[in-house]
Design a protein around this motif. Structure first.
Motif, PDB file in Angstrom:
ATOM      1  N   MET A  86      24.846 -49.090 -53.252  1.00  0.00           N
ATOM      2  CA  MET A  86      24.514 -47.781 -52.717  1.00  0.00           C
ATOM      3  C   MET A  86      23.139 -47.378 -53.238  1.00  0.00           C
ATOM      4  O   MET A  86      22.887 -47.437 -54.436  1.00  0.00           O
ATOM      5  CB  MET A  86      25.574 -46.768 -53.155  1.00  0.00           C
ATOM      6  N   ARG A  87      22.256 -47.005 -52.323  1.00  0.00           N
ATOM      7  CA  ARG A  87      20.939 -46.479 -52.701  1.00  0.00           C
ATOM      8  C   ARG A  87      20.953 -44.998 -52.385  1.00  0.00           C
ATOM      9  O   ARG A  87      21.310 -44.601 -51.279  1.00  0.00           O
ATOM     10  CB  ARG A  87      19.811 -47.137 -51.915  1.00  0.00           C
ATOM     11  N   GLU A  88      20.574 -44.191 -53.357  1.00  0.00           N
ATOM     12  CA  GLU A  88      20.652 -42.748 -53.173  1.00  0.00           C
ATOM     13  C   GLU A  88      19.439 -42.065 -53.777  1.00  0.00           C
ATOM     14  O   GLU A  88      18.927 -42.468 -54.813  1.00  0.00           O
ATOM     15  CB  GLU A  88      21.929 -42.205 -53.831  1.00  0.00           C
TER      16      GLU A  88
ATOM     17  N   GLY B 235      21.030 -34.805 -51.180  1.00  0.00           N
ATOM     18  CA  GLY B 235      20.944 -36.244 -51.375  1.00  0.00           C
ATOM     19  C   GLY B 235      20.923 -36.993 -50.062  1.00  0.00           C
ATOM     20  O   GLY B 235      21.516 -36.562 -49.079  1.00  0.00           O
ATOM     21  N   SER B 236      20.218 -38.096 -50.064  1.00  0.00           N
ATOM     22  CA  SER B 236      20.204 -39.042 -48.945  1.00  0.00           C
ATOM     23  C   SER B 236      20.642 -40.377 -49.513  1.00  0.00           C
ATOM     24  O   SER B 236      20.271 -40.726 -50.625  1.00  0.00           O
ATOM     25  CB  SER B 236      18.798 -39.178 -48.364  1.00  0.00           C
ATOM     26  N   ARG B 237      21.409 -41.116 -48.725  1.00  0.00           N
ATOM     27  CA  ARG B 237      21.887 -42.409 -49.244  1.00  0.00           C
ATOM     28  C   ARG B 237      21.950 -43.443 -48.129  1.00  0.00           C
ATOM     29  O   ARG B 237      22.107 -43.108 -46.962  1.00  0.00           O
ATOM     30  CB  ARG B 237      23.231 -42.263 -49.923  1.00  0.00           C
TER      31      ARG B 237
ATOM     32  N   ALA C 182      16.159 -50.188 -48.016  1.00  0.00           N
ATOM     33  CA  ALA C 182      16.549 -49.018 -48.814  1.00  0.00           C
ATOM     34  C   ALA C 182      15.786 -48.992 -50.139  1.00  0.00           C
ATOM     35  O   ALA C 182      15.314 -47.929 -50.571  1.00  0.00           O
ATOM     36  CB  ALA C 182      18.056 -49.020 -49.055  1.00  0.00           C
TER      37      ALA C 182
ATOM     38  N   ASP D 186      23.999 -47.144 -47.787  1.00  0.00           N
ATOM     39  CA  ASP D 186      24.905 -48.132 -48.368  1.00  0.00           C
ATOM     40  C   ASP D 186      24.741 -49.428 -47.588  1.00  0.00           C
ATOM     41  O   ASP D 186      25.207 -49.536 -46.447  1.00  0.00           O
ATOM     42  CB  ASP D 186      26.351 -47.648 -48.290  1.00  0.00           C
TER      43      ASP D 186
ATOM     44  N   THR E 239      18.273 -38.156 -54.750  1.00  0.00           N
ATOM     45  CA  THR E 239      18.637 -36.748 -54.910  1.00  0.00           C
ATOM     46  C   THR E 239      17.363 -35.957 -55.133  1.00  0.00           C
ATOM     47  O   THR E 239      16.510 -36.363 -55.927  1.00  0.00           O
ATOM     48  CB  THR E 239      19.596 -36.567 -56.112  1.00  0.00           C
TER      49      THR E 239
END
Length: 196
Positions: free
Chosen positions: A1-3, A14-16, A32, A18, A5
């Motif tokens: 998971m790349r996130e 937040g944007s993510r 990502a 996966d 905040t």
């Protein structure tokens, strides 16, 4: 998971992305990671558009690659077994054929993706030359302008008379129209604008 905040208008958002959600997880992870790196190195206040572009591209790339007989799991930025340049062109054409989504226009998504690929290519010598050159070039999907078309060019006589937005809702792409596509509805001329 790349996130990612960040604070927006006094709120933590937040944007993510996966990578496991996509048929091409290695490509999704590379894009990502590049999005996050670009966000920090360019000191962007908001990079949501880049994340949207990445998600849209990898969502398209998986089924597209499967449809042409390739394994999406093999897609990656640092390998030329899959020609990502052609996948990008196909995605841009697909974007142009659809109504705008996620609050953006096709040229914005294409430009954002190419910016990220270019950013990656500047830092990774393994990015194939063809993809590197594509990333350095402008997006095929361009922002609409009020510049007149070249009326002397073959095939543009009718298009030069069109008013702003007259092509909106016209099925297919200009390329398909100029090539005389046989798909239903694509071989016809674009609608004329009403002159007032």
């Amino acid at each position: 998971m790349r996130e990612l905040t960040q604070m927006k208008r006094g709120r933590l958002t937040g944007s993510r992305i996966d990578p496991g959600d996509y048929d091409c997880p290695v490509l999704a992870a590379q894009l990502a990671d590049t999005w996050l790196d670009y966000h920090h190195k360019a000191a962007l206040k908001n990079s949501d558009g880049y994340a949207v572009a990445v998600r849209a591209f990898v969502k398209f790339a998986g089924p597209y690659l499967t449809g042409v007989g390739l394994d999406p799991a093999d897609a990656r930025l640092d390998d030329d077994r899959i020609d990502l340049t052609e996948v990008i062109y196909a995605w841009e054409n697909d974007l142009l054929a659809q109504p705008p989504q996620d609050g953006g226009q096709p040229w914005q998504f294409a430009r954002a993706l190419l910016t990220l690929v270019h950013h990656r290519a500047e830092r990774d010598a393994k990015v194939p030359d063809k993809l590197r050159k594509r990333a350095a070039a402008p997006a095929s999907a361009r922002k609409a302008t009020s510049q007149p078309l070249d009326g002397g060019s073959p095939g543009f006589g009718e298009a030069a008379d069109l008013g702003q937005g007259a092509l909106r809702g016209w099925p297919g792409s200009a390329r398909a129209w100029l090539e005389g596509a046989s798909e239903p509805g694509l071989g016809r001329s674009p609608p004329r604008a009403e002159h007032r």
